[in-house]
Design a protein around this motif. Structure first.
Motif, short mmCIF file in Angstrom:
data_model
loop_
_atom_site.label_atom_id
_atom_site.label_comp_id
_atom_site.label_asym_id
_atom_site.label_seq_id
_atom_site.Cartn_x
_atom_site.Cartn_y
_atom_site.Cartn_z
N GLY A 181 0.98 -1.14 -0.09
CA GLY A 181 -0.27 -0.01 0.59
C GLY A 181 0.71 1.14 -0.37
N ARG A 182 2.02 1.12 -0.04
CA ARG A 182 3.11 2.66 0.10
C ARG A 182 3.53 2.76 -1.51
NH1 ARG A 182 5.51 3.02 5.31
NH2 ARG A 182 6.15 4.70 4.53
N LEU A 183 3.49 4.33 -0.69
CA LEU A 183 5.22 4.01 -2.02
C LEU A 183 5.58 4.43 -2.19
CD1 LEU A 183 2.97 8.19 -3.34
CD2 LEU A 183 2.46 5.75 -4.37
N VAL A 184 6.59 3.45 -2.93
CA VAL A 184 8.13 2.68 -3.00
C VAL A 184 8.52 3.05 -4.54
CG1 VAL A 184 7.39 1.17 -1.80
CG2 VAL A 184 7.62 0.56 -4.39
N ARG A 185 10.14 3.65 -4.19
CA ARG A 185 11.24 3.41 -5.13
C ARG A 185 12.09 1.96 -4.99
NH1 ARG A 185 13.80 8.18 -3.89
NH2 ARG A 185 12.49 9.26 -5.65
N ILE A 186 12.36 1.64 -6.73
CA ILE A 186 12.87 0.38 -7.03
C ILE A 186 14.55 1.04 -7.24
CG2 ILE A 186 13.27 -1.14 -8.28
CD1 ILE A 186 10.14 -0.68 -8.87
N GLU A 209 12.73 3.47 -10.50
CA GLU A 209 11.54 4.38 -11.20
C GLU A 209 10.57 3.80 -10.08
OE1 GLU A 209 9.60 4.33 -13.77
OE2 GLU A 209 11.60 4.69 -15.23
N CYS A 210 9.35 5.18 -9.51
CA CYS A 210 8.45 4.91 -8.98
C CYS A 210 7.22 4.34 -8.72
CB CYS A 210 8.33 6.27 -7.84
SG CYS A 210 10.18 7.18 -6.75
N GLY A 211 6.64 3.92 -7.70
CA GLY A 211 5.31 3.49 -8.22
C GLY A 211 4.56 2.24 -6.94
N HIS A 212 3.99 2.05 -6.96
CA HIS A 212 2.99 1.42 -6.01
C HIS A 212 2.34 0.10 -5.19
CE1 HIS A 212 -1.39 0.92 -3.97
NE2 HIS A 212 -1.10 1.70 -3.30
N CYS A 213 3.40 -0.44 -4.20
CA CYS A 213 3.64 -1.38 -3.88
C CYS A 213 2.03 -2.08 -3.75
CB CYS A 213 3.98 -1.40 -2.12
SG CYS A 213 4.94 -3.59 -1.52
N LEU A 214 2.02 -2.83 -4.42
CA LEU A 214 0.55 -3.73 -4.51
C LEU A 214 0.13 -4.60 -3.18
CD1 LEU A 214 -0.24 -3.97 -8.07
CD2 LEU A 214 -0.73 -1.82 -6.79
N HIS A 215 1.07 -5.71 -3.46
CA HIS A 215 0.70 -6.43 -2.80
C HIS A 215 2.20 -7.42 -2.56
CE1 HIS A 215 0.32 -9.36 -5.51
NE2 HIS A 215 -0.49 -8.85 -6.44
N TRP A 216 2.35 -8.49 -1.40
CA TRP A 216 3.13 -9.62 -1.26
C TRP A 216 3.02 -10.69 -1.67
CZ3 TRP A 216 8.72 -10.38 -0.35
CH2 TRP A 216 8.77 -11.47 -0.19
N ASP A 217 4.13 -11.65 -2.76
CA ASP A 217 3.33 -12.50 -3.60
C ASP A 217 4.42 -13.48 -2.49
OD1 ASP A 217 3.98 -14.50 -4.94
OD2 ASP A 217 3.68 -13.57 -7.30
N ALA A 218 3.71 -14.30 -1.56
CA ALA A 218 4.49 -15.29 -0.98
C ALA A 218 4.98 -16.49 -2.15
CB ALA A 218 3.31 -15.95 0.15
N ALA A 219 4.35 -17.37 -3.10
CA ALA A 219 5.14 -17.85 -3.82
C ALA A 219 6.62 -17.42 -4.24
CB ALA A 219 4.04 -18.64 -4.88
N GLU A 220 6.49 -16.64 -5.61
CA GLU A 220 7.32 -16.23 -5.34
C GLU A 220 8.53 -15.47 -4.29
OE1 GLU A 220 8.69 -16.18 -9.15
OE2 GLU A 220 6.71 -16.73 -9.09
N GLY A 221 8.58 -14.94 -3.33
CA GLY A 221 9.15 -14.25 -2.82
C GLY A 221 9.47 -12.47 -2.50
N VAL A 222 8.53 -12.13 -3.95
CA VAL A 222 8.50 -10.31 -3.58
C VAL A 222 7.82 -9.51 -4.11
CG1 VAL A 222 9.94 -10.78 -5.47
CG2 VAL A 222 7.96 -10.85 -6.38
N TYR A 223 8.00 -8.43 -3.91
CA TYR A 223 6.32 -7.74 -4.22
C TYR A 223 5.60 -7.29 -5.17
CZ TYR A 223 6.27 -6.55 1.46
OH TYR A 223 6.26 -6.38 2.20
N ALA A 224 4.56 -7.12 -5.81
CA ALA A 224 4.19 -7.00 -6.60
C ALA A 224 4.07 -4.69 -6.90
CB ALA A 224 2.63 -7.18 -7.41
N PHE A 242 4.32 3.67 -11.72
CA PHE A 242 4.29 5.48 -12.44
C PHE A 242 4.58 5.41 -13.58
CE2 PHE A 242 5.32 8.08 -8.84
CZ PHE A 242 4.12 7.60 -7.98
N GLY A 243 5.09 4.43 -14.97
CA GLY A 243 4.79 4.14 -16.29
C GLY A 243 3.75 2.70 -16.42
N GLY A 244 2.99 2.55 -15.73
CA GLY A 244 2.19 1.39 -15.91
C GLY A 244 2.61 -0.11 -16.18
N ALA A 245 3.79 -0.02 -15.21
CA ALA A 245 4.58 -1.50 -15.82
C ALA A 245 4.68 -2.08 -14.59
CB ALA A 245 6.21 -1.49 -16.10
N VAL A 246 3.86 -3.41 -14.20
CA VAL A 246 4.33 -4.28 -13.09
C VAL A 246 4.65 -5.70 -12.79
CG1 VAL A 246 2.17 -5.60 -11.58
CG2 VAL A 246 1.17 -3.86 -13.08
N ALA A 247 5.73 -5.20 -11.94
CA ALA A 247 7.01 -6.16 -11.37
C ALA A 247 6.41 -6.81 -10.70
CB ALA A 247 8.06 -5.25 -11.85
N GLY A 248 7.31 -8.29 -10.38
CA GLY A 248 7.67 -8.45 -8.55
C GLY A 248 9.16 -7.71 -8.75
#
Length: 202
Positions: free
Chosen positions: A3-8, A35-50, A54-60
């Protein structure tokens, strides 16, 4: 971080798209460092945050490569409010920030999550729209400024029950949604009752 705004930061290599994305869109690896963006949720299976950038990409992204943005960081980006992520449904706090910005400054800078492809497609579609030259003399300056030489087009009025037909309609839909988000605040904060929206001029 959810739910936080983050920087990668600190990724060793560009992130590769998953098999489905690569197969459907032929997307290349992306270097998302900085890149900055919105942290959507924790992916426990992959061990990453989705993370949706801001550029529209969704990444783990691993948590070690994410830095939560402070209020000062967000102000430094020149942003007043961030478009609510679909998974959060947090439209009320967002709308309140926008209403406060409009009351305090007369404008509000909203950071949305759209891709370069979407924005470029919308710009191309605008160029193909017929010009709109029927603005009333008493409203032309309010809409377009004094001594304007602007070529503009009038879009058809958006309806929430109708799927957007192209990139420009998709972006116009965001204005419709923004109007609905602001409606509960309009009378008290903005001094008018918000009903139907008018057609967009682009």
């Amino acid at each position: 971080l959810q739910g936080r705004l983050v920087r990668i930061r600190g990724l060793d290599a560009p992130l590769k798209p998953n098999d489905e994305t690569r197969r459907k869109h032929g997307a290349p690896p992306l270097d998302l460092n900085g890149e900055c963006g919105h942290c959507l949720h924790w992916d426990a299976a992959e061990g990453v945050y989705a993370v949706q950038t801001f550029g529209g990409a969704v990444a783990g992204v691993p948590s070690a490569n994410l830095e939560a943005l402070s209020h000062e960081d967000i102000e430094g980006l020149g942003i007043d409010a961030v478009w609510p992520a679909a998974v959060s449904g947090a439209t009320w706090p967002f709308a309140e920030l926008v209403a406060d910005g409009l009351c305090a400054k007369g404008y509000c800078v909203v950071q949305a999550f759209t891709t370069d492809v979407l924005r470029e497609s919308a710009a191309e579609e605008v160029a193909d729209k017929p010009g709109f030259d029927e603005a009333r003399a008493e409203t032309e300056v309010a809409y377009l400024g004094e001594g304007n030489t602007t070529r503009c087009a009038l879009l058809e009025v958006d309806e929430l029950g109708r799927p957007p037909k192209d990139a420009l309609a998709y972006l116009d839909r965001q204005l419709t949604e923004l109007a609905s988000f602001l409606a509960p605040f309009a009378a008290e904060r903005l001094g008018f009752a918000a009903g139907e929206r008018s057609a967009a001029i682009v």
